[in-house]
Scaffold this motif. Structure first.
Motif, PDB file in Angstrom:
ATOM      1  N   GLY A 150       0.811  -1.209   0.000  1.00 52.71           N
ATOM      2  CA  GLY A 150       0.000   0.000   0.000  1.00 52.71           C
ATOM      3  C   GLY A 150       0.842   1.256   0.000  1.00 52.71           C
TER       4      GLY A 150
ATOM      5  N   PRO B 170      -2.232   7.661   1.133  1.00 52.05           N
ATOM      6  CA  PRO B 170      -3.155   8.433   0.301  1.00 52.05           C
ATOM      7  C   PRO B 170      -2.905   9.936   0.395  1.00 52.05           C
TER       8      PRO B 170
ATOM      9  N   SER C 240       1.630   9.725  -0.900  1.00 49.06           N
ATOM     10  CA  SER C 240       2.010   8.666  -1.845  1.00 49.06           C
ATOM     11  C   SER C 240       3.285   7.907  -1.477  1.00 49.06           C
TER      12      SER C 240
ATOM     13  N   ALA D  19      -8.386   7.799  -0.398  1.00 51.94           N
ATOM     14  CA  ALA D  19      -8.601   6.378  -0.725  1.00 51.94           C
ATOM     15  C   ALA D  19      -7.935   5.518   0.329  1.00 51.94           C
ATOM     16  N   CYS D  20      -8.577   4.422   0.700  1.00 52.69           N
ATOM     17  CA  CYS D  20      -8.007   3.517   1.721  1.00 52.69           C
ATOM     18  C   CYS D  20      -6.730   2.882   1.164  1.00 52.69           C
ATOM     19  N   PRO D  21      -5.628   2.915   1.928  1.00 56.15           N
ATOM     20  CA  PRO D  21      -4.379   2.322   1.422  1.00 56.15           C
ATOM     21  C   PRO D  21      -4.517   0.824   1.136  1.00 56.15           C
ATOM     22  N   LYS D  22      -5.516   0.196   1.693  1.00 51.75           N
ATOM     23  CA  LYS D  22      -5.657  -1.254   1.513  1.00 51.75           C
ATOM     24  C   LYS D  22      -6.563  -1.594   0.335  1.00 51.75           C
ATOM     25  N   CYS D  23      -7.833  -1.083   0.382  1.00 54.63           N
ATOM     26  CA  CYS D  23      -8.797  -1.513  -0.640  1.00 54.63           C
ATOM     27  C   CYS D  23      -8.998  -0.465  -1.729  1.00 54.63           C
ATOM     28  N   ARG D  24      -8.372   0.682  -1.578  1.00 55.69           N
ATOM     29  CA  ARG D  24      -8.464   1.807  -2.515  1.00 55.69           C
ATOM     30  C   ARG D  24      -9.867   2.416  -2.581  1.00 55.69           C
TER      31      ARG D  24
ATOM     32  N   LYS E 162     -13.084   4.728  -1.133  1.00 57.77           N
ATOM     33  CA  LYS E 162     -13.069   6.030  -0.463  1.00 57.77           C
ATOM     34  C   LYS E 162     -13.273   5.840   1.039  1.00 57.77           C
TER      35      LYS E 162
ATOM     36  N   CYS F 283     -12.019   3.640   6.994  1.00 56.94           N
ATOM     37  CA  CYS F 283     -12.489   2.766   5.924  1.00 56.94           C
ATOM     38  C   CYS F 283     -13.437   1.752   6.558  1.00 56.94           C
TER      39      CYS F 283
END
Lengths: 558, 183
Positions: free
Chosen positions: A413, A416, A419, A490-495, A497, A530
Motif C-alpha cells: 500500500g 493516500p 504517496s 482512498a483507503c491504502p488497503k482496498c483503494r 473512499k 475505511c
C-alpha cells in the motif's frame, strides 16, 4: 497436590459423574412435580369426589415411567450440552487466539508455558477477549482440553509476576477439576439461552413477526436455565480460596496474586461481556453482584465467588504482608508525568550520545548530533538531565534527523496523503503500518483498544495541552465544526473512499464505554475511516491525544 | 488361638507389601517424569546457546574467556552421564550464562540488536521454565524420599533396592534468594 494428567482426569470424571446424577434427579423431581400438578388439576375438574390426599398418592408405574423419561431427557440434555462446551463458551465470549508478534501476547504465552512447567508439563491453551474489562477465566472439557483465558485489559495492566500469579490460579482450577464442573454447568444451563437470545435479537432486526413466534421457546429455555441455578451449589465458593492457595503454591508468590486481585477489584470487570450465568468460569464475577460480597448460608450456596477483600486478606497473611504492600502496585501510568520537564525559554535540550566504542560523548544539541559522522539510529542516547538511555530511533525528538526514523519492513500500500510507501512499525508492542513520508498511521479498530490500554508511552506537554483543549470542546455539544466531505482519501488497503469522521469512543473503542470522557461519546478529532477494512487513518499526534485521554479519563471504578 | 489367624496375618502382610511396592513404583515414576520435564527445558537451553554465542561473539571480542566458559559448561552438561554430574554441570552453565548476560549490559549496540532482544526473552522464559520444572522435580523428590525413608516402608524400599533421589539444588547461595531470572 495433583501432579499427573491421569489424576486430573480421575478427579474430573468424579465431579462430572456427580453432576450427571444430579441432572437426572433434577429432571426427575421437576417432572414428578409437574405430573402431580396435572393429576391434581385433572382430579379437581374431572372427578366428582375430589380428594387432595388421594391425588398425592404414589403410583409406582407412573413414577417408573417418569424416571425413565427424565433419565432420557437428562441424557439428551447432557449430550447436547457437554459436546463442544469449551468451543461454545469461547464463541459466545468471542475469544481470539494469541498473536505472537505482539509482545504482550508473547509474554502471556511464555508465562503460560512457565506455569505448565510448574505443573509437570501439562499443556494449556490460551484465549483472549478483546475488552478493557479486567478478568480471567478457565475452561475444561471431557476431551482433555484445558483453556486459560485473559482479557486484553488485564493483560495490559499486570506485570509479569502478577500475570503468572493469575495464570497459576486458573491452572489450579484446571488441576482441581473445578473448571470441568463450572464449564459443564455453564454449558448445560446458560449457553443455549444465550445463543437463542442472541439469535432472536438478530432475527428481530430482520422480521419482528417471525422472532415473536420463537419467543416462547426462548422464555422456556430461560425458565429451565433459571431453575438450573440450583446447580450452582455444586460450585462451592471455597474453590476460589483453594485455587488461590494452590496457585500461590505453584508460583511461591502469594503477594503477586493479592496485588492482581487488588488491581482487578478497583477496575471494571467486563460485565457487558457475558450474562451473569457464565460468571462461574471467571476469576471474579464480571457482574460484581452484591451476593458475592456477602457471607452466610444463602450466599455460600448460590454465589460462586467469595468476597474479594477476604481473598486478598488470606493471600496477604500467606505472604506475611500488610495491606500497605498493595499500594502503587499497578503498572505505572505515565499520564500527567510526561517525562519531559519544560525547559526555560531559549534553552535547548542537550543529549549524551554513545559513540562506536560505547563511550558517552556530549552533551550535544539535536543540530550538533545531526552533524556527528558516527551517529546512527541505533546509537544510544541519554538526556543530559535524566539517566534513562534509549535508542535514538525510539526517541521522538530524533525522528526529525534525516534517516533516524525506525528502520522498518516495507509494507503493502501507499499513503493516500503523500504517496510514500507504508512501513510496518512497532507501537505499544503492536505492529502497525505507518507512512514513511508523513508518518500517518493505519490502525485496525481492534488494535486501537489494545493500544489505548497499554501505557508505555510518554506524552509531550504539547500533546497534553491539545488533549485538554479537545476535551473542553467535547464536553460542550459538538457544534458547527466543519468536516471535509469532498476529496475523500482512498483507503491504502482496498483503494475505496474513506469516510471523514469525528472520533467516537462508543463506536471505535467500546460500545459500552462510559461517557465520562464526553457527553455524546464524540471527540472533535477528525480522522479517516475505511468501513470495509475496519481501519482508521490518522496522524500519530492524534493517536497520542487519544491515548492520553483514555489513560486519564478512561473507565475507572472508584 | 484359631489356626487361620497366622494365615490371615500373612495375607494382610502380603497385601500391604504389594500396596507399598506399587506406591513406591508410582512415586519413583513421577520423579522420573519430573526429571524428563527438566530435560526438555535443558535441551531447549542447549539449543539456544549456539545462537547466543553466534550473536555476541562479534561484539564481545574481549570477553573470550566468558564465552569459552559457557561453551565448555554446555558440552559438559550434554556429556554428563549421571544425574549428579548433570546437576553440577547445569549449575555451572547457569552461572556462565548469568555472567555472560550481565556483560551484555556493557554493550549497548549488542543490547539493541533485534535478534539479541528476541533471544533474551527466549532465555528469560527458558530459565524460568527450568526453575519451575526444577521446583516441580524437587517437590516430587521430597514426596518420594519422605515415603521410602519412613518406617516401615524403608524396609520394603531397601528390599526392593529403591534409594533416595538427589534434589536439584542451586549451588550459588545468591541464586537461592530468587528463583526467577531477570535479564
Amino acid at each position: 497436590m495433583l501432579s499427573s494428567f491421569f489424576e486430573i482426569e480421575k478427579r474430573k470424571n468424579r465431579s462430572i459423574s456427580g453432576l450427571f446424577f444430579f441432572l437426572i434427579l433434577y429432571y426427575f423431581l421437576s417432572s414428578l412435580l409437574l405430573w402431580t400438578l396435572i393429576k391434581i388439576a385433572w382430579n379437581y375438574f374431572m372427578e366428582p369426589d375430589f380428594s387432595l390426599v388421594r391425588s398425592f398418592s404414589p403410583d409406582t408405574r407412573g413414577v417408573l415411567v417418569i424416571l425413565l423419561l427424565s433419565s432420557l431427557a437428562a441424557f439428551i440434555h447432557w449430550q447436547t450440552g457437554a459436546s463442544g462446551a469449551v468451543n461454545g463458551i469461547l464463541n459466545v465470549l468471542r475469544a481470539e487466539p494469541l498473536r505472537l508478534q505482539d509482545r504482550y501476547h508473547q509474554m502471556l504465552y511464555d508465562v503460560i508455558e512457565e506455569t505448565s512447567a510448574a505443573c509437570g508439563g501439562i499443556k494449556f491453551e490460551c484465549a483472549l477477549l478483546s475488552t478493557s474489562g479486567l478478568n480471567a477465566f478457565s475452561l475444561a472439557d471431557q476431551n482433555g482440553r484445558l483453556v486459560i483465558g485473559f482479557t486484553e485489559g488485564l493483560l495490559a495492566k499486570l506485570n509479569r509476576n502478577q500475570l503468572r500469579a493469575v495464570v497459576s490460579h486458573e491452572a489450579a482450577h484446571l488441576l482441581n477439576g473445578d473448571s470441568a464442573a463450572s464449564t459443564l454447568i455453564c454449558s448445560l444451563f446458560s449457553l443455549r439461552s444465550t445463543i437463542v437470545k442472541n439469535w432472536l435479537d438478530r432475527l428481530n432486526r430482520e422480521s419482528r413477526f417471525i422472532a415473536s413466534l420463537f419467543r416462547p421457546v426462548s422464555l422456556l429455555l430461560a425458565l429451565v436455565d433459571g431453575a438450573g441455578k440450583i446447580f450452582h451449589i455444586f460450585l462451592s465458593r471455597e474453590r476460589e480460596y483453594r485455587a488461590d492457595i494452590l496457585g500461590s503454591r505453584l508460583t511461591r508468590d502469594p503477594l503477586s496474586l493479592a496485588e492482581a486481585l487488588y488491581i482487578i477489584s478497583r477496575s471494571w470487570r467486563g460485565e457487558t461481556l457475558t450474562g451473569q450465568d457464565l460468571s462461574a468460569v471467571f476469576i471474579v464475577d464480571p457482574c460484581s453482584g452484591s451476593l458475592d460480597e456477602e457471607e452466610g448460608l444463602f450466599s455460600d450456596l448460590f454465589s460462586v465467588h467469595p468476597p474479594i477483600g477476604k481473598r486478598i486478606d488470606v493471600l496477604l497473611k500467606l505472604a506475611d504482608a500488610g495491606p500497605q504492600s498493595l499500594d502503587g502496585k499497578e503498572k505505572e501510568s505515565v499520564t500527567g508525568t510526561t517525562g519531559e520537564s519544560p525547559l526555560p525559554d531559549g534553552q535547548e535540550r542537550k543529549w549524551y550520545v554513545a559513540d562506536r566504542e560505547n563511550k558517552w560523548k556530549g552533551p550535544f544539541s539535536l543540530s550538533e548530533i545531526a552533524g556527528l559522522g558516527w551517529f546512527s539510529p541505533s546509537s544510544w542516547v541519554r538526556r543530559s538531565d535524566a539517566g534513562k538511555a534509549v535508542l535514538a530511533r525510539e526517541a521522538r525528538e530524533f525522528h526529525d534527523i534525516p534517516g533516524t526514523g525506525e528502520p522498518a519492513k516495507a509494507s503493502s500500500g501507499a499513503c493516500p496523503d503523500c504517496s510514500a510507501g507504508l512501513k510496518t512499525v512497532e507501537y505499544e508492542a503492536n505492529s502497525l503500518e505507518q507512512c514513511s513520508g508523513c508518518g500517518r498511521m493505519l490502525i485496525r479498530r481492534k488494535d486501537l483498544l489494545r493500544i489505548l490500554m497499554r501505557k508505555e508511552k510518554d506524552f509531550s506537554p504539547e500533546t497534553v495541552k491539545m488533549a485538554e483543549l479537545l476535551l473542553k470542546d467535547a464536553r460542550e455539544e459538538l457544534k458547527d465544526i466543519p468536516i471535509r466531505t469532498q476529496n475523500l482519501l482512498a483507503c491504502p488497503k482496498c483503494r475505496g473512499k474513506m469516510n471523514r469522521v469525528f472520533f467516537n469512543w462508543n463506536m471505535e473503542v467500546d460500545s459500552s464505554a462510559e461517557s465520562r470522557i464526553s457527553k455524546t461519546g464524540f471527540l472533535p478529532l477528525v480522522m479517516d475511516k475505511c468501513v470495509w477494512c475496519d481501519l482508521l487513518w490518522l496522524e500519530p499526534v492524534k493517536l497520542e491525544v487519544l491515548q492520553y485521554i483514555y489513560e486519564k479519563y478512561g473507565r475507572i471504578v472508584k | 488361638m484359631p489356626h487361620y489367624i497366622p494365615l490371615v496375618l500373612i495375607g494382610v502382610l502380603v497385601l500391604w507389601s504389594i500396596f507399598i511396592y506399587n506406591r513406591i513404583v508410582v512415586l519413583f515414576q513421577r520423579v522420573r517424569n519430573a526429571w524428563s520435564q527438566i530435560d526438555v527445558q535443558l535441551k531447549r537451553r542447549y539449543d539456544l546457546i549456539p545462537n547466543l554465542v553466534e550473536i555476541v561473539k562479534g561484539y564481545m571480542a574481549y570477553e573470550k574467556q566468558t564465552l569459552e566458559r559457557v561453551i565448555r559448561a554446555r558440552t559438559q552438561a550434554i556429556q554428563a552421564s549421571t544425574m549428579k554430574e548433570k546437576i553440577e554441570a547445569e549449575n555451572l552453565l547457569t552461572g556462565g550464562l548469568r555472567s555472560l548476560l550481565a556483560l551484555v549490559e556493557n554493550y549497548p549496540e549488542l543490547k539493541a540488536n533485534q535478534n539479541m532482544l528476541r533471544l533474551q526473552e527466549e532465555l528469560t522464559t527458558t530459565e524460568n521454565r527450568i526453575s519451575f520444572a526444577r521446583q516441580y522435580y524437587n517437590d516430587e523428590v521430597m514426596q518420594y524420599n519422605s515415603f521410602i525413608q519412613s518406617f516401615p516402608v524403608s524396609l520394603m524400599a531397601r528390599l526392593a533396592r529403591y534409594q533416595g533421589e538427589p534434589f536439584f539444588e542451586m549451588e550459588d547461595p545468591a541464586q537461592r534468594r530468587n528463583t526467577e531470572v531477570r535479564l
